[in-house]
Design a protein around this motif. Structure first.
Motif, PDB file in Angstrom:
ATOM      1  N   LEU A  85       0.919  -1.116  -0.052  1.00 46.32           N
ATOM      2  CA  LEU A  85      -0.061  -0.092  -0.177  1.00 46.32           C
ATOM      3  C   LEU A  85       0.788   1.275  -0.086  1.00 46.32           C
ATOM      4  N   GLY A  86       2.071   1.496   0.848  1.00 49.13           N
ATOM      5  CA  GLY A  86       2.754   2.429   0.751  1.00 49.13           C
ATOM      6  C   GLY A  86       3.438   2.641  -0.604  1.00 49.13           C
ATOM      7  N   LEU A  87       3.782   1.560  -0.918  1.00 52.98           N
ATOM      8  CA  LEU A  87       4.701   1.644  -2.105  1.00 52.98           C
ATOM      9  C   LEU A  87       3.650   2.214  -3.644  1.00 52.98           C
ATOM     10  N   VAL A  88       2.573   1.641  -3.491  1.00 54.54           N
ATOM     11  CA  VAL A  88       1.559   2.234  -4.392  1.00 54.54           C
ATOM     12  C   VAL A  88       1.287   3.585  -4.103  1.00 54.54           C
ATOM     13  N   LEU A  89       0.796   3.932  -3.165  1.00 56.55           N
ATOM     14  CA  LEU A  89       0.819   5.396  -2.698  1.00 56.55           C
ATOM     15  C   LEU A  89       2.147   6.402  -2.947  1.00 56.55           C
ATOM     16  N   PHE A  90       3.314   5.680  -2.798  1.00 57.46           N
ATOM     17  CA  PHE A  90       4.482   6.564  -3.489  1.00 57.46           C
ATOM     18  C   PHE A  90       4.606   6.801  -4.872  1.00 57.46           C
ATOM     19  N   ARG A  91       4.208   5.465  -5.558  1.00 63.30           N
ATOM     20  CA  ARG A  91       4.329   5.600  -6.941  1.00 63.30           C
ATOM     21  C   ARG A  91       3.557   6.307  -7.675  1.00 63.30           C
ATOM     22  N   LEU A  92       2.200   6.568  -7.155  1.00 60.72           N
ATOM     23  CA  LEU A  92       1.223   7.518  -7.588  1.00 60.72           C
ATOM     24  C   LEU A  92       1.576   8.818  -7.502  1.00 60.72           C
ATOM     25  N   MET A  93       2.133   9.342  -6.762  1.00 62.39           N
ATOM     26  CA  MET A  93       2.817  10.516  -6.222  1.00 62.39           C
ATOM     27  C   MET A  93       3.993  10.768  -7.224  1.00 62.39           C
ATOM     28  N   TRP A  94       4.902   9.809  -7.245  1.00 59.20           N
ATOM     29  CA  TRP A  94       6.104  10.095  -8.080  1.00 59.20           C
ATOM     30  C   TRP A  94       5.620   9.978  -9.613  1.00 59.20           C
ATOM     31  N   GLY A  95       4.573   9.629  -9.859  1.00 58.51           N
ATOM     32  CA  GLY A  95       4.051   9.355 -11.442  1.00 58.51           C
ATOM     33  C   GLY A  95       3.709  10.793 -11.797  1.00 58.51           C
ATOM     34  N   PHE A  96       3.471  11.959 -10.875  1.00 58.31           N
ATOM     35  CA  PHE A  96       3.316  13.223 -11.212  1.00 58.31           C
ATOM     36  C   PHE A  96       4.449  14.221 -10.837  1.00 58.31           C
ATOM     37  N   ALA A  97       5.387  13.913  -9.900  1.00 59.11           N
ATOM     38  CA  ALA A  97       6.345  14.656  -9.518  1.00 59.11           C
ATOM     39  C   ALA A  97       7.725  14.031  -9.740  1.00 59.11           C
ATOM     40  N   GLY A  98       7.558  12.681 -10.209  1.00 61.00           N
ATOM     41  CA  GLY A  98       9.133  12.003 -10.431  1.00 61.00           C
ATOM     42  C   GLY A  98       9.660  12.735 -11.663  1.00 61.00           C
ATOM     43  N   SER A  99      10.687  11.666 -12.057  1.00 63.73           N
ATOM     44  CA  SER A  99      11.605  12.049 -13.313  1.00 63.73           C
ATOM     45  C   SER A  99      10.573  11.687 -14.445  1.00 63.73           C
ATOM     46  N   HIS A 100      11.133  12.269 -15.643  1.00 54.77           N
ATOM     47  CA  HIS A 100      10.358  12.185 -16.785  1.00 54.77           C
ATOM     48  C   HIS A 100       9.589  10.816 -17.351  1.00 54.77           C
ATOM     49  N   HIS A 101      10.461  10.001 -17.298  1.00 51.65           N
ATOM     50  CA  HIS A 101       9.922   8.500 -17.738  1.00 51.65           C
ATOM     51  C   HIS A 101       9.319   7.880 -16.602  1.00 51.65           C
ATOM     52  N   ALA A 102       9.123   8.596 -15.602  1.00 51.24           N
ATOM     53  CA  ALA A 102       8.464   7.896 -14.507  1.00 51.24           C
ATOM     54  C   ALA A 102       6.864   8.465 -14.623  1.00 51.24           C
TER      55      ALA A 102
END
Length: 225
Positions: A54-71
């Motif tokens: 659950l924590g990993l998915v929450l992080f990846r959702l946020m990283w999908g908007f604020a992360g590196s270009h290809h993320a």
């Protein structure tokens, strides 16, 4: 100049957070399955694995908007028409190369995230009708908890199918298209033509902050409700 004769360089594609997310999610799902098979005292570890997912998915959702270009989702989530066109090109063995996720791979990422989120979330309300209960089971009726437990088990079967399709896609690109996808998910770089655009990774501290936010959300969810 052909693609094979063009000079290739290793371009940054997957930042450290995408790579850690990928391998940690895979390990957590595998461990969650194994502990559920063992039962007994291992169910406590099964629940910890679910909280990690659950924590990993929450992080990846946020990283999908604020992360590196290809993320970012905006870089790899394409329209249904574009995705269907890519699928047709793939069947004809003439699909274009994508440095990051291709359109089909992008939607597979979305599907896996949603399924993993649903799997972990239903586990919060599940019970085995013996001794093990999810941390939020007290918020709903016993009958609803039993029903959600059925969803939890059913969703895992769907998740396994999605993971299998994902692995088939990786095998296809790794063996038949000769793309080093697994290696790239280890060191973060993929070969591309020298004139292809190169994007720097997002700041490390930004990812660390978002990881802490995701962990805090899960901790509060488990302890304050």
């Amino acid at each position: 100049m052909t693609e094979h004769s063009a000079k290739l360089e290793r371009k940054p594609v997957w930042d450290i957070y995408v790579r850690l997310f990928h391998w940690t999610l895979a390990a957590s799902i595998l461990f969650a399955w194994w502990t559920s098979e063992q039962g007994g005292n291992w169910m406590s570890w099964h629940m910890y694995a679910g909280y990690t997912v659950l924590g990993l998915v929450l992080f990846r959702l946020m990283w999908g908007f604020a992360g590196s270009h290809h993320a970012r989702f905006s870089e790899f989530v394409r329209s249904p028409i574009t995705t269907a066109r890519y699928a047709l090109q793939m069947l004809q063995r003439r699909e274009p190369h994508h440095l990051g996720h291709n359109p089909l791979g992008g939607w597979m990422v979305v599907a896996l995230l949603l399924l993993a989120a649903a799997q972990a979330s239903t586990g919060l309300f599940a019970n085995d009708e013996i001794i093990t209960e999810g941390p939020l089971v007290h918020l709903i009726s016993y009958d609803l908890s039993v029903e959600i437990t059925r969803w939890h088990k059913w969703l895992f079967d769907i998740l396994l199918i999605a993971i299998g399709l994902h692995l088939l896609g990786v095998i296809y690109h790794q063996l038949f298209k000769r793309e080093k996808l697994v290696q790239a998910m280890l060191h973060g770089r993929k070969p591309a033509s020298a004139d292809a655009p190169s994007y720097p990774f997002a700041p490390f501290l930004r990812g660390l902050l978002l990881a802490l936010v995701a962990a805090a959300i899960v901790w509060n969810l488990l302890n304050l409700l």
